[in-house]
Design a protein around this motif. Structure first.
Motif, PDB file in Angstrom:
ATOM      1  N   SER A 182     -17.120 -52.084 -23.677  1.00  7.62           N
ATOM      2  CA  SER A 182     -18.058 -51.492 -24.635  1.00  7.62           C
ATOM      3  C   SER A 182     -17.576 -50.100 -25.009  1.00  7.62           C
ATOM      4  CB  SER A 182     -19.468 -51.426 -24.056  1.00  7.62           C
ATOM      5  OG  SER A 182     -19.483 -50.683 -22.845  1.00  7.62           O
ATOM      6  N   ASP A 183     -17.813 -49.725 -26.265  1.00 11.86           N
ATOM      7  CA  ASP A 183     -17.419 -48.400 -26.735  1.00 11.86           C
ATOM      8  C   ASP A 183     -18.373 -47.350 -26.184  1.00 11.86           C
ATOM      9  OD1 ASP A 183     -15.348 -49.466 -28.218  1.00 11.86           O
ATOM     10  OD2 ASP A 183     -16.560 -49.682 -30.029  1.00 11.86           O
ATOM     11  N   ARG A 184     -17.851 -46.123 -26.069  1.00 10.89           N
ATOM     12  CA  ARG A 184     -18.654 -44.988 -25.632  1.00 10.89           C
ATOM     13  C   ARG A 184     -18.629 -43.941 -26.733  1.00 10.89           C
ATOM     14  NH1 ARG A 184     -20.651 -48.055 -22.677  1.00 10.89           N
ATOM     15  NH2 ARG A 184     -20.863 -47.956 -20.397  1.00 10.89           N
ATOM     16  N   ASP A 185     -19.381 -44.216 -27.814  1.00  7.62           N
ATOM     17  CA  ASP A 185     -19.345 -43.353 -29.000  1.00  7.62           C
ATOM     18  C   ASP A 185     -19.811 -41.934 -28.700  1.00  7.62           C
ATOM     19  OD1 ASP A 185     -18.504 -45.588 -30.357  1.00  7.62           O
ATOM     20  OD2 ASP A 185     -20.476 -46.063 -31.192  1.00  7.62           O
ATOM     21  N   THR A 186     -20.836 -41.789 -27.876  1.00  5.93           N
ATOM     22  CA  THR A 186     -21.348 -40.454 -27.545  1.00  5.93           C
ATOM     23  C   THR A 186     -20.302 -39.652 -26.798  1.00  5.93           C
ATOM     24  OG1 THR A 186     -23.612 -41.297 -27.450  1.00  5.93           O
ATOM     25  CG2 THR A 186     -23.174 -39.185 -26.377  1.00  5.93           C
ATOM     26  N   LEU A 187     -19.592 -40.298 -25.878  1.00  5.73           N
ATOM     27  CA  LEU A 187     -18.524 -39.623 -25.137  1.00  5.73           C
ATOM     28  C   LEU A 187     -17.413 -39.168 -26.079  1.00  5.73           C
ATOM     29  CD1 LEU A 187     -17.093 -38.742 -22.541  1.00  5.73           C
ATOM     30  CD2 LEU A 187     -16.301 -41.109 -22.268  1.00  5.73           C
ATOM     31  N   ALA A 230     -17.152 -35.918 -20.733  1.00  3.00           N
ATOM     32  CA  ALA A 230     -16.369 -35.086 -21.644  1.00  3.00           C
ATOM     33  C   ALA A 230     -15.913 -33.817 -20.946  1.00  3.00           C
ATOM     34  CB  ALA A 230     -17.205 -34.753 -22.880  1.00  3.00           C
ATOM     35  N   SER A 231     -16.777 -33.231 -20.148  1.00  3.57           N
ATOM     36  CA  SER A 231     -16.425 -32.021 -19.410  1.00  3.57           C
ATOM     37  C   SER A 231     -15.284 -32.266 -18.440  1.00  3.57           C
ATOM     38  CB  SER A 231     -17.655 -31.506 -18.650  1.00  3.57           C
ATOM     39  OG  SER A 231     -17.320 -30.381 -17.865  1.00  3.57           O
ATOM     40  N   ILE A 289      -7.837 -35.112 -35.524  1.00  2.00           N
ATOM     41  CA  ILE A 289      -7.981 -35.745 -34.215  1.00  2.00           C
ATOM     42  C   ILE A 289      -8.722 -37.071 -34.372  1.00  2.00           C
ATOM     43  CG2 ILE A 289     -10.212 -34.655 -33.693  1.00  2.00           C
ATOM     44  CD1 ILE A 289      -9.248 -34.377 -30.777  1.00  2.00           C
ATOM     45  N   GLY A 290      -8.487 -37.957 -33.436  1.00  2.08           N
ATOM     46  CA  GLY A 290      -9.245 -39.197 -33.317  1.00  2.08           C
ATOM     47  C   GLY A 290      -9.365 -39.516 -31.843  1.00  2.08           C
ATOM     48  N   VAL A 291     -10.562 -39.833 -31.381  1.00  2.00           N
ATOM     49  CA  VAL A 291     -10.801 -40.099 -29.961  1.00  2.00           C
ATOM     50  C   VAL A 291     -11.496 -41.445 -29.807  1.00  2.00           C
ATOM     51  CG1 VAL A 291     -12.008 -39.340 -27.865  1.00  2.00           C
ATOM     52  CG2 VAL A 291     -10.963 -37.648 -29.387  1.00  2.00           C
ATOM     53  N   ALA A 292     -11.080 -42.193 -28.799  1.00  2.00           N
ATOM     54  CA  ALA A 292     -11.737 -43.452 -28.467  1.00  2.00           C
ATOM     55  C   ALA A 292     -11.982 -43.500 -26.969  1.00  2.00           C
ATOM     56  CB  ALA A 292     -10.887 -44.645 -28.896  1.00  2.00           C
ATOM     57  N   VAL A 331      -9.987 -43.219 -21.921  1.00  2.00           N
ATOM     58  CA  VAL A 331     -10.065 -42.329 -23.088  1.00  2.00           C
ATOM     59  C   VAL A 331      -8.678 -42.132 -23.687  1.00  2.00           C
ATOM     60  CG1 VAL A 331     -10.654 -40.019 -23.908  1.00  2.00           C
ATOM     61  CG2 VAL A 331     -12.051 -41.102 -22.131  1.00  2.00           C
ATOM     62  N   ALA A 332      -8.592 -42.233 -24.994  1.00  2.00           N
ATOM     63  CA  ALA A 332      -7.365 -41.907 -25.737  1.00  2.00           C
ATOM     64  C   ALA A 332      -7.713 -40.902 -26.820  1.00  2.00           C
ATOM     65  CB  ALA A 332      -6.750 -43.156 -26.353  1.00  2.00           C
TER      66      ALA A 332
END
Length: 222
Positions: A71-76, A166-167, A191-194, A214-215
């Motif tokens: 599952s994606d973690r969009d908030t992260l 994120a921290s 930037i792009g983060v997934a 995380v990428a």
């Protein structure tokens, strides 16, 4: 979810390597152990591409057999971008703008690492002649796009079990010279983060019940 069958402990080790390739083709970093980091450089005209990987391992109980669920973690993802830009502002650098091409590249890599259970800069490409495609090659499928004569791209990777905030992600990157250099690179504009969460992972991540991968792709183009 955290396991209650064993106490959780944190483990972090970072190694660093830099490689300049004048022919423009970088070697991809490969994390053979759960905690390692790698940096690579490529040159294309005046472009510089940096790549770094960070493995953050928070040990939990071994996982049992089960279906692989992602599952994606969009908030992260959004929180990581916010923290990176806060760090850049504090160093007098312009914030990075999220663009779809880099976000798509990050999603492709994070999802691939989750589905195929690996952690490395190379992209698993079983349908192509070579099973592994180097960062310097696969990133060009997404970045910079047509019409640009100069460009650069870089990558930071991280993973944590059962999760990574994120921290934690940005703090660990800042503690590693290669990752820090990517975050504070004056050339980057985009930037792009997934972030992908995996329940009951296999292969490389098989010892944990849950992992989050995380990428982060950095870039500029002119």
């Amino acid at each position: 979810m955290e396991s209650v069958s064993a106490p959780r402990r944190r483990f972090l080790r970072v190694s660093f390597r830099r490689l300049d390739r004048p022919d423009g083709v970088p070697r991809s970093g490969d994390a053979q152990k759960p905690a390692s980091a790698d940096r690579e450089c490529m040159r294309r005209r005046v472009a510089i591409a940096l790549a770094a990987s960070l493995a953050l391992v928070v040990l939990a109980a071994p996982s049992s057999a089960g279906a692989l669920r992602m599952s994606d973690r969009d908030t992260l993802e959004a929180s990581i971008v916010t923290r990176i830009n806060a760090v850049r502002r504090s160093h007098g650098l312009r914030p990075l703008r999220v663009v779809s091409r880099l976000a798509t590249a990050a999603d492709r890599h994070a999802t691939s690492m989750a589905a195929a259970s690996y952690f490395r800069h190379e992209l698993y490409t079983p349908t192509k002649a070579a099973s592994w495609t180097s960062f310097g090659t696969w990133i060009r499928w997404y970045w910079p796009g047509p019409g640009y004569s100069s460009w650069g791209a870089g990558e930071n990777l991280a993973w944590g079990a059962p999760a990574i905030s994120a921290s934690q992600t940005v703090s660990r990157w800042l503690a590693s010279p290669g990752h820090r250099a990517n975050i504070l690179n004056r050339s980057w504009r985009n930037i792009g983060v997934a972030a992908v969460h995996v329940r009951d992972p296999r292969g490389y991540y098989r010892y944990w019940d849950d992992v989050t991968i995380v990428a982060a792709e950095f870039g500029f183009r002119r």
